[in-house]
Design an enzyme around this catalytic site. Sequence first.
Site, mmCIF file in Angstrom:
data_model
loop_
_atom_site.group_PDB
_atom_site.id
_atom_site.type_symbol
_atom_site.label_atom_id
_atom_site.label_comp_id
_atom_site.label_asym_id
_atom_site.label_seq_id
_atom_site.Cartn_x
_atom_site.Cartn_y
_atom_site.Cartn_z
ATOM 1 N N ASP A 5 29.288 36.241 29.059
ATOM 2 C CA ASP A 5 29.967 37.296 29.828
ATOM 3 C C ASP A 5 31.096 37.960 29.030
ATOM 4 O O ASP A 5 31.239 39.187 29.040
ATOM 5 C CB ASP A 5 30.550 36.726 31.129
ATOM 6 C CG ASP A 5 29.499 36.561 32.214
ATOM 7 O OD1 ASP A 5 28.422 37.182 32.106
ATOM 8 O OD2 ASP A 5 29.759 35.822 33.180
ATOM 9 N N GLY A 13 33.782 32.417 38.444
ATOM 10 C CA GLY A 13 33.026 32.236 37.210
ATOM 11 C C GLY A 13 33.082 33.431 36.283
ATOM 12 O O GLY A 13 33.173 33.271 35.057
ATOM 13 N N LYS A 66 28.506 29.577 38.454
ATOM 14 C CA LYS A 66 28.748 29.428 37.010
ATOM 15 C C LYS A 66 29.570 28.182 36.656
ATOM 16 O O LYS A 66 29.325 27.559 35.620
ATOM 17 C CB LYS A 66 29.432 30.682 36.468
ATOM 18 C CG LYS A 66 28.473 31.867 36.433
ATOM 19 C CD LYS A 66 29.124 33.123 35.945
ATOM 20 C CE LYS A 66 28.086 34.250 35.975
ATOM 21 N NZ LYS A 66 28.641 35.527 35.546
HETATM 22 P P1 NDP Z 1 32.503 33.819 42.057
HETATM 23 O O1 NDP Z 1 31.836 33.592 43.365
HETATM 24 O O2 NDP Z 1 32.528 32.736 41.048
HETATM 25 O O3 NDP Z 1 34.047 34.246 42.316
HETATM 26 C C1 NDP Z 1 34.344 35.219 43.275
HETATM 27 C C2 NDP Z 1 35.773 35.694 43.101
HETATM 28 O O4 NDP Z 1 36.009 36.794 43.981
HETATM 29 C C3 NDP Z 1 36.813 34.636 43.431
HETATM 30 O O5 NDP Z 1 37.937 34.823 42.616
HETATM 31 C C4 NDP Z 1 37.121 34.962 44.893
HETATM 32 O O6 NDP Z 1 38.389 34.544 45.309
HETATM 33 C C5 NDP Z 1 37.101 36.467 44.839
HETATM 34 N N1 NDP Z 1 36.858 37.096 46.153
HETATM 35 C C6 NDP Z 1 35.727 37.058 46.884
HETATM 36 N N2 NDP Z 1 35.873 37.785 48.018
HETATM 37 C C7 NDP Z 1 37.137 38.300 47.992
HETATM 38 C C8 NDP Z 1 37.880 39.137 48.872
HETATM 39 N N3 NDP Z 1 37.359 39.590 50.015
HETATM 40 N N4 NDP Z 1 39.130 39.480 48.522
HETATM 41 C C9 NDP Z 1 39.652 39.022 47.365
HETATM 42 N N5 NDP Z 1 39.014 38.233 46.485
HETATM 43 C C10 NDP Z 1 37.761 37.867 46.796
HETATM 44 O O7 NDP Z 1 31.825 35.138 41.484
HETATM 45 P P2 NDP Z 1 31.792 35.644 39.958
HETATM 46 O O8 NDP Z 1 33.133 35.437 39.368
HETATM 47 O O9 NDP Z 1 30.629 35.068 39.264
HETATM 48 O O10 NDP Z 1 31.502 37.215 40.148
HETATM 49 C C11 NDP Z 1 32.519 38.096 40.594
HETATM 50 C C12 NDP Z 1 31.995 39.526 40.533
HETATM 51 O O11 NDP Z 1 31.804 39.912 39.177
HETATM 52 C C13 NDP Z 1 30.648 39.719 41.227
HETATM 53 O O12 NDP Z 1 30.632 40.951 41.907
HETATM 54 C C14 NDP Z 1 29.662 39.708 40.086
HETATM 55 O O13 NDP Z 1 28.495 40.475 40.384
HETATM 56 C C15 NDP Z 1 30.478 40.378 38.987
HETATM 57 N N6 NDP Z 1 30.016 39.976 37.659
HETATM 58 C C16 NDP Z 1 29.383 40.913 36.881
HETATM 59 C C17 NDP Z 1 28.947 40.599 35.626
HETATM 60 C C18 NDP Z 1 28.300 41.654 34.790
HETATM 61 O O14 NDP Z 1 27.617 41.312 33.811
HETATM 62 N N7 NDP Z 1 28.515 42.929 35.077
HETATM 63 C C19 NDP Z 1 29.091 39.230 35.074
HETATM 64 C C20 NDP Z 1 29.843 38.343 35.945
HETATM 65 C C21 NDP Z 1 30.251 38.698 37.202
HETATM 66 P P3 NDP Z 1 38.621 33.040 45.914
HETATM 67 O O15 NDP Z 1 38.685 32.133 44.730
HETATM 68 O O16 NDP Z 1 39.912 33.162 46.638
HETATM 69 O O17 NDP Z 1 37.452 32.751 46.821
#
Ligand code: NDP
Length: 274
Positions: free
Chosen positions: A96, A124, A60
């Site tokens: 979102d 994102g 994103k």
């Molecule tokens: P991104 O890949 O942009 O960001 C992922 C985030 O999760 C980062 O903050 C990352 O931290 C963190 N993260 C990943 N693995 C771990 C872990 N093991 N422990 C702690 N933190 C972790 O993904 P998105 O922000 O786009 O999506 C995040 C979630 O939200 C997804 O599951 C997605 O499906 C869901 N979502 C649902 C939506 C809906 O309409 N229902 C819309 C948008 C998202 P770091 O920066 O440290 O890597």
Amino acid sequence: MKRFAVIGHPVAHSLSPRIHAAFARDTGIDMEYVAIDAPDFDAALAAFAGDGANVTLPHKQRAALACAVLSDRAQRAGAVNTLTRHTHGWHGDNTDGAGLVRDLTSRNQLDLRQRRTLLLGAGGGSRGVAPALLDAGIGDLYIVNRNSARADALADALGEPARVHSRYLADLPSLGEFDLLINATSAGHETLFPILPMSLIGPRTTAVDLSYGAAAIGFVSWARAGGCREVIDGLGMLVEQAAESFAIWHGVRPDTDAIYAELRAVDAGLVSAD
Ligand code: NDP
């Protein structure tokens, strides 16, 4: 026929093609909507000849850089989940936040005003929902992310230092109870959800996971075990943000109740996914 897609990696779990197909059927609009698994977002977008696309994790923020024009809310989020092709390039928007707030306030009848809120994650998804939560009138917003620099960057971008605070993961046990806990990490897609302190939960706490389906099991189970008053997964938000995107592309906002009920029944194992 107009052509649309959701671009992400991984994207096999995405329900967006099914949701948009239902909206198209209900509104009588002829269109195609497919999922594109794209490790390299720029290459996938360059090869995509369609009229519009949704963008999902982890692209994103990358998508915002690919746009000729950004809506106010996409600019504020620094992240794009809805691309629309125009002659001079892509227009980027972010639905979102509107989707989450509509699901919480309309479907779940929550009053978000003055809620002390913890946002877990700074990717994102977090970037999309944080401005909308602030606009909906929440109280103090604490942002905690595994990579603390990303939490700091998001807090700075929101531009409200009196209301928005970034904290380290190690600070979680000392932050006290929250009225609203939002998991916007993708940790649930991995095998084990990270352990969170129960001290975050009080009798008035609502817990919300942006994830849905199997990816929401870890956080949702933790929140239920901790006695949260309401526990809400991301299925409703998913349907509402999709409806906002559909309205941008087709000029009509579809009704979301039928497809939400259908997907909820699948999620509960009441009917098969087909
Ligand atoms: P991104 O890949 O942009 O960001 C992922 C985030 O999760 C980062 O903050 C990352 O931290 C963190 N993260 C990943 N693995 C771990 C872990 N093991 N422990 C702690 N933190 C972790 O993904 P998105 O922000 O786009 O999506 C995040 C979630 O939200 C997804 O599951 C997605 O499906 C869901 N979502 C649902 C939506 C809906 O309409 N229902 C819309 C948008 C998202 P770091 O920066 O440290 O890597």
